[in-house]
Design an enzyme around this catalytic site. Structure first.
Site, PDB file in Angstrom:
ATOM      1  CB  THR A  13      -0.904   0.007   1.254  1.00 33.49           C
ATOM      2  OG1 THR A  13      -1.650  -1.211   1.273  1.00 33.49           O
ATOM      3  CG2 THR A  13      -1.852   1.191   1.231  1.00 33.49           C
ATOM      4  NE  ARG A  45       6.371 -10.175   1.839  1.00 29.69           N
ATOM      5  CZ  ARG A  45       5.539  -9.913   2.841  1.00 29.69           C
ATOM      6  NH1 ARG A  45       4.767 -10.858   3.345  1.00 29.69           N
ATOM      7  NH2 ARG A  45       5.457  -8.703   3.332  1.00 29.69           N
ATOM      8  CD  GLU A 129       6.380  13.882   9.834  1.00 32.11           C
ATOM      9  OE1 GLU A 129       5.640  13.408  10.717  1.00 32.11           O
ATOM     10  OE2 GLU A 129       7.086  14.894  10.004  1.00 32.11           O
ATOM     11  CB  ILE A 136      -0.445  14.200  11.232  1.00 28.29           C
ATOM     12  CG1 ILE A 136      -1.886  13.697  11.088  1.00 28.29           C
ATOM     13  CG2 ILE A 136      -0.381  15.496  12.016  1.00 28.29           C
ATOM     14  CD1 ILE A 136      -2.513  13.304  12.430  1.00 28.29           C
ATOM     15  N   GLY A 187     -12.829  -3.010   6.182  1.00 34.15           N
ATOM     16  CA  GLY A 187     -11.393  -2.946   5.930  1.00 34.15           C
ATOM     17  C   GLY A 187     -10.656  -1.994   6.862  1.00 34.15           C
ATOM     18  CD  GLU A 190      -4.555  -5.491   9.116  1.00 35.83           C
ATOM     19  OE1 GLU A 190      -4.671  -6.510   8.419  1.00 35.83           O
ATOM     20  OE2 GLU A 190      -4.078  -4.427   8.701  1.00 35.83           O
ATOM     21  CG  ASP A 201      -0.267   0.878  15.103  1.00 34.46           C
ATOM     22  OD1 ASP A 201       0.699   0.785  14.330  1.00 34.46           O
ATOM     23  OD2 ASP A 201      -1.088   1.817  15.061  1.00 34.46           O
ATOM     24  CE  LYS A 205       0.734   4.340  14.142  1.00 38.77           C
ATOM     25  NZ  LYS A 205      -0.724   4.237  13.923  1.00 38.77           N
ATOM     26  N   GLY A 302      -3.298   4.769   5.318  1.00 37.74           N
ATOM     27  CA  GLY A 302      -3.740   4.816   3.928  1.00 37.74           C
ATOM     28  C   GLY A 302      -2.593   5.145   2.992  1.00 37.74           C
TER      29      GLY A 302
END
Lengths: 434, 434
Positions: A13, A45, A129, A136, A187, A190, A201, A205, A302
């Site tokens: 993605t 991959r 970033e 952002i 979507g 997961e 996650d 961050k 995204g």
């Protein structure tokens, strides 16, 4: 005009989005930097997988070491994720004198010190970033825009899946599992939602944001992490009634006792702008000693948003290619890391929302107030409503003052041991963000 | 470690704040850059004025040319404001090979092209984060953080005084003049509030934001500007009822016909995060082609926040002192400005809220619908309520579709000429910000 050559690792993605921007916005990028930016090689991959993005004449390989060892590549863009092979490849790229752009939050949260030290030794840049809050530009804001400030705290909605679920749970009676199922169908979550829902996650961050805010080493293992799966429709309803929103926040705060780093569901006042961030959007609020509160909002994931951050990093790295390392912004914005202690969660001070079932009988209030008072906890607000299930129980909600986590843990265990209290005590921490 | 010497022009609120940060956060700044940052000389208007900030052994002068001509000064920090003397001093400083940090929005909005061209010729930096939205690092976000994007639009609450007044006017029946008076008593508005209330200050900032977003020259004279003094308690009430907030926005939008730049009261949906920005706070929302919407929020004025931006600029300028000019970020983020036409306001497309008094009689609705239809304007929503003043009039509120300003102007003039309509038609533009 010189030509700068990129090697990409990963064409999922974010990789596809990055390639699309580099191609579609080539004119814009030439107006940004005095160079042609070209992709020389991409590691994927599976060479045979059909791809949505056209790779044209770019060399594809299924051996990522070809990218990091490629003699023509100036900048390696690591978009494969993970902490095993990605770490090896990034370190190899650095060792080969290549600059690195990465979106890999896990890699930096767990091995950032090693990666940044290697880059400093080699005099190359590592830009990241996209590793926190997607599109952002929060890394740049904390590291450069607020560089005049000692940061007091950072608090962010930094996982879009979790924020989508909590937003949907505001519908009356919505149930966590039903909402999660819908998020999976859309979507937004997961098939195995653990990584997002349990806060891992977000903890990755937050580790990065805390290091940028306070100049401390990256210490993922010291982040206290609690997910949102225990939040109930009752909690959503009571929070609303009491003037709060429930958000899954990553919070890093500097106090005289050290730095606290934690990810947990949090009640925040509706009057705070962060409380109005809904759906899959992310936002990070921070407080600096001179600037006061600022907030940064946008899409946290995204293809487009994440690639926007990756390409902004590429622009920055290309601009500073020929600068002396000292003239570049240090990886965390500080020339050396600071040795601030990270507090054990037991020592962190929080106000709390407590919800439990208690017998609806005289003297019960006195019992649980006493248990709380023994730990120095006072009740700032209480709401009680009878259960309509014929149990004779009442649903009790308390807002407490701010006390150390250790005292609250002891009090909750004592409450749960009372015969007048039925089942477990739900505790959600409160932050005023002021 | 090298020492970098600053010369300050102006020691008012922002100058004092800047000096305070440089002194109180000297340790932090040394962790940011590999240099000592010292203030060598400060120009003030009146040498005898008592000051809140201690200037220690720093040389004070009431002749600002001494600062820009000072042989030891590396960076001139211009905090005096205005466009006459400030322009001369900044150009002289640049001519003398000095880098410039300025918080002067009027100077850049009106003479930015001249200043930036002079700086480019001399190979020196001009940094100006404090010139728009105070403590919010919005310049850096637009110029660097979003550099991979073609910006579609920028819309900001960029004047705290105006936002404070509009927020207070949400109290039922609050009157503009009464609220303005309170704002003046609290120090949020100047004795002469024209600059803030009529949108001139916002137009200066918007000029800068538009140039950063689109890479166009600074064209303050082309900004359409309308103040908030005509907003009534009725407007606040109707906006709320219809699901909007009224905000005084600076808006710059790129369309196929060119760029529009305008400052005016605007109805925005309550569901948009920007609608929830209240009090004296500022926020800028922007939309990029890849990243989508992002928003930046914080204090737009005051000693600490503005000085936070000034000192962040100083850090940036010091870091890049020895870089080749090509390796630095261009003043507007583009290597050359783009020649995009700025649209005349008459050509700009907006939906609108219209409010007027009409005779409460059969056939009146048909009359004004016809007048609107003649200009291609359709009514998307109508609300009507009888006046309780015995006039037999009704208060009518319409929401229209999006039409060119010229059509709306013609329609409003035609409405005002109708015998059935009493007095003027209030028009407030609507932006969906999506």
């Amino acid at each position: 005009m010189k030509t700068i050559k990129l090697g990409l690792i990963g064409l999922g993605t974010v990789g596809g989005g990055t390639l699309a921007i580099l191609r579609d916005s080539a004119d814009l990028l030439q107006q940004r930097v005095n160079a042609n930016i070209e992709v020389s090689i991409i590691a994927v991959r599976d060479l045979n997988k059909p791809r949505a993005v056209d790779t044209g004449s770019i060399q594809l390989t299924d051996d990522p070491t070809q990218v990091v060892n490629h003699p023509d590549v100036d900048i390696v863009v690591e978009l494969m994720g993970g902490t095993g092979l990605a770490r090896e490849l990034v370190l190899r790229a650095i060792d080969n004198g290549k600059h690195v752009v990465t979106a890999n939050k896990a890699l930096l949260a767990e091995h950032g010190d090693e990666v940044f030290a290697a880059a400093e030794k080699q005099g190359v840049q590592v830009a990241y970033e996209a590793a926190a809050a997607g599109g952002i530009p929060i890394i740049k804001a904390l590291r450069e825009g607020l560089s005049a400030n000692n940061i007091d705290w950072v608090a962010g909605i930094i996982n879009g899946t979790g924020n989508y679920i909590l937003t949907e749970m505001k519908q009356p009676g919505a149930d966590f599992n039903a909402v999660l199922k819908r998020a999976q169908e859309l979507g937004y979550a997961e098939a195995d939602p653990t990584f997002d829902v349990e806060g891992i996650d977000a903890a990755h961050k937050l580790t990065i944001l805390a290091s940028l805010a306070f100049g401390i080493p990256l210490q993922f293992e010291k982040v206290y992490t609690e997910g949102i799966s225990r939040i109930s429709a009752d909690d959503m309803r009571f929070a609303d009634m009491l003037g709060y929103e429930i958000k899954h926040l990553g919070i890093a705060r500097r106090t005289d006792d050290g730095v606290s780093m934690r990810v947990h569901p949090t009640l925040i006042p509706k009057s705070v702008l962060l409380a109005n961030v809904s759906g899959v959007m992310n936002a990070v609020m921070t407080h600096g000693d001179h600037v006061g509160p600022t907030l940064y909002y946008g899409p946290g994931a995204g293809a487009g948003p994440t690639a926007s951050a990756v390409v902004a990093d590429i622009v920055d790295v290309v601009r500073a290619l020929d600068c002396a390392p000292d003239a570049r912004v240090p990886a965390l914005g500080f020339r050396t890391t600071r040795d601030l202690p990270v507090m054990d969660m037991e020592a962190v001070q929080c106000a709390a929302y407590l919800r439990f079932l208690a017998k609806d009988a005289p003297g019960v209030l006195a019992r649980f107030s006493t248990v709380l008072a023994e730990q120095g906890i006072s009740i700032e607000h209480m709401h009680q409503e009878p259960c309509d299930d014929g149990s004779g129980d009442a649903l009790v909600v308390l807002i407490t003052n701010e006390v150390p986590e250790s005292a609250m843990n002891t009090a909750i265990a004592a409450l749960e041991a009372l015969p007048e209290i039925d089942g477990t005590v739900q505790r959600i921490r409160i932050e005023s963000l002021s």
